[in-house]
Scaffold this motif. Sequence first.
Motif, mmCIF file in Angstrom:
data_model
loop_
_atom_site.group_PDB
_atom_site.id
_atom_site.type_symbol
_atom_site.label_atom_id
_atom_site.label_comp_id
_atom_site.label_asym_id
_atom_site.label_seq_id
_atom_site.Cartn_x
_atom_site.Cartn_y
_atom_site.Cartn_z
ATOM 1 N N PRO A 270 27.447 82.953 -15.064
ATOM 2 C CA PRO A 270 28.548 82.032 -15.359
ATOM 3 C C PRO A 270 29.820 82.790 -15.739
ATOM 4 N N GLY A 271 30.906 82.476 -15.077
ATOM 5 C CA GLY A 271 32.192 83.115 -15.383
ATOM 6 C C GLY A 271 32.512 84.318 -14.505
ATOM 7 N N ALA A 272 31.513 84.849 -13.798
ATOM 8 C CA ALA A 272 31.734 86.059 -12.986
ATOM 9 C C ALA A 272 32.697 85.796 -11.826
ATOM 10 N N GLY A 273 32.677 84.593 -11.297
ATOM 11 C CA GLY A 273 33.586 84.237 -10.203
ATOM 12 C C GLY A 273 35.041 84.335 -10.645
ATOM 13 N N HIS A 274 35.320 83.839 -11.841
ATOM 14 C CA HIS A 274 36.688 83.907 -12.367
ATOM 15 C C HIS A 274 37.057 85.345 -12.714
ATOM 16 N N LEU A 275 36.063 86.117 -13.128
ATOM 17 C CA LEU A 275 36.321 87.522 -13.467
ATOM 18 C C LEU A 275 36.782 88.291 -12.227
ATOM 19 N N ILE A 276 36.180 87.992 -11.086
ATOM 20 C CA ILE A 276 36.549 88.678 -9.844
ATOM 21 C C ILE A 276 38.016 88.421 -9.492
ATOM 22 N N ILE A 277 38.474 87.188 -9.748
ATOM 23 C CA ILE A 277 39.876 86.882 -9.407
ATOM 24 C C ILE A 277 40.814 87.135 -10.605
ATOM 25 N N LYS A 278 40.347 87.981 -11.516
ATOM 26 C CA LYS A 278 41.156 88.483 -12.644
ATOM 27 C C LYS A 278 41.535 87.408 -13.663
ATOM 28 N N GLU A 279 40.757 86.355 -13.745
ATOM 29 C CA GLU A 279 40.971 85.325 -14.768
ATOM 30 C C GLU A 279 40.020 85.643 -15.920
ATOM 31 N N ARG A 280 40.311 86.736 -16.632
ATOM 32 C CA ARG A 280 39.370 87.254 -17.624
ATOM 33 C C ARG A 280 39.112 86.290 -18.786
ATOM 34 N N ARG A 281 40.171 85.708 -19.303
ATOM 35 C CA ARG A 281 40.003 84.815 -20.463
ATOM 36 C C ARG A 281 39.166 83.583 -20.080
ATOM 37 N N ARG A 282 39.492 83.018 -18.924
ATOM 38 C CA ARG A 282 38.751 81.853 -18.412
ATOM 39 C C ARG A 282 37.278 82.231 -18.220
ATOM 40 N N ALA A 283 37.056 83.424 -17.667
ATOM 41 C CA ALA A 283 35.689 83.893 -17.410
ATOM 42 C C ALA A 283 34.903 84.011 -18.715
ATOM 43 N N ALA A 284 35.550 84.573 -19.743
ATOM 44 C CA ALA A 284 34.866 84.764 -21.035
ATOM 45 C C ALA A 284 34.497 83.416 -21.661
ATOM 46 N N ILE A 285 35.447 82.467 -21.609
ATOM 47 C CA ILE A 285 35.199 81.137 -22.190
ATOM 48 C C ILE A 285 34.037 80.459 -21.465
ATOM 49 N N ILE A 286 34.063 80.521 -20.136
ATOM 50 C CA ILE A 286 33.010 79.872 -19.343
ATOM 51 C C ILE A 286 31.661 80.523 -19.613
ATOM 52 N N PHE A 287 31.635 81.859 -19.647
ATOM 53 C CA PHE A 287 30.372 82.563 -19.888
ATOM 54 C C PHE A 287 29.767 82.151 -21.231
ATOM 55 N N VAL A 288 30.582 82.187 -22.278
ATOM 56 C CA VAL A 288 30.073 81.863 -23.616
ATOM 57 C C VAL A 288 29.611 80.402 -23.680
ATOM 58 N N ALA A 289 30.444 79.487 -23.170
ATOM 59 C CA ALA A 289 30.123 78.060 -23.282
ATOM 60 C C ALA A 289 28.866 77.683 -22.489
ATOM 61 N N VAL A 290 28.795 78.120 -21.235
ATOM 62 C CA VAL A 290 27.648 77.736 -20.389
ATOM 63 C C VAL A 290 26.361 78.409 -20.874
ATOM 64 N N THR A 291 26.446 79.709 -21.175
ATOM 65 C CA THR A 291 25.249 80.430 -21.625
ATOM 66 C C THR A 291 24.743 79.873 -22.958
ATOM 67 N N ALA A 292 25.675 79.631 -23.887
ATOM 68 C CA ALA A 292 25.266 79.102 -25.197
ATOM 69 C C ALA A 292 24.611 77.728 -25.036
ATOM 70 N N THR A 293 25.188 76.873 -24.206
ATOM 71 C CA THR A 293 24.609 75.534 -24.002
ATOM 72 C C THR A 293 23.194 75.647 -23.432
ATOM 73 N N PHE A 294 23.037 76.542 -22.453
ATOM 74 C CA PHE A 294 21.719 76.690 -21.832
ATOM 75 C C PHE A 294 20.702 77.245 -22.837
ATOM 76 N N LEU A 295 21.121 78.263 -23.607
ATOM 77 C CA LEU A 295 20.193 78.870 -24.567
ATOM 78 C C LEU A 295 19.819 77.896 -25.696
ATOM 79 N N VAL A 296 20.783 77.094 -26.136
ATOM 80 C CA VAL A 296 20.468 76.086 -27.158
ATOM 81 C C VAL A 296 19.420 75.109 -26.610
ATOM 82 N N GLY A 297 19.591 74.713 -25.350
ATOM 83 C CA GLY A 297 18.616 73.818 -24.708
ATOM 84 C C GLY A 297 17.228 74.431 -24.654
ATOM 85 N N LEU A 298 17.176 75.717 -24.300
ATOM 86 C CA LEU A 298 15.872 76.403 -24.232
ATOM 87 C C LEU A 298 15.259 76.545 -25.625
#
Lengths: 83, 145
Positions: B24-52
């Motif tokens: 999650p977020g790696a697609g935005h990282l490739i197009i140099k949207e670093r801040r967006r990528a970091a937010i997406i990575f943290v939000a999606v991963t945290a949501t998934f891990l909380v669910g697990l």
Amino acid sequence: MTGDWGMLAAAFVDPIHIPTDPTSVLWMFPLLLAIAVVYKATKMRVLFGLKFAKEVAVLFGTVSGFMVFLGAAMIFLVKLITE
Amino acid sequence: MTTQKKVDHGLLLIVVGLAAWAVPGAGHLIIKERRRAAIIFVAVTATFLVGLYVGSIGVVDPIGAKPWYIAQLMASPAVGLIGHVTETAVTEAGQRQYVSYGRASDVGQIYTSIAGLLNLLCILSAVYMTYCGRGEMIGEEEDDG
């Protein structure tokens, strides 16, 4: 070190206990926050820190408020029908 | 746009889409949207891990909850590995080892599936931004004014 990883993995093997009472509905709010954050992260053209935080807060508040209103309306409707 | 450039651009869209799905977020990282990528990575991963954490890995159930599983799979192909573990692990009595019931299962399933669907939104966002040439257009991420 291996023990730490084992403990960490064990946390994902057994489900936690969530009582089937109205407090379980509170689990909705962290999810709403995650949805607001990701939605705004994809929607905003340029991400300015403060503006992003404000927009997330507004969206989170709006959706949360509407969900609470909807819940209250449903409880009222059920009481109206059953009593 | 020349044919070569069209092919390169199409390839970039595929790479961005696959990267966004893989992490999650790696697609935005490739197009140099670093801040967006970091937010997406943290939000999606945290949501998934909380669910697990709430519902255990038993909520990833490729047999008994296929529609939920498809949504969960959108979070990352790594979810397929978890699904394989829950599908194949059995006790000595022949019963499935990782199962989840009750409210914890519901909450866990909802969290992990929503995480997957949010990542689908991010995949589409990253691919669309690449299609519009956003990474090339902006180049450097804009800082707070």
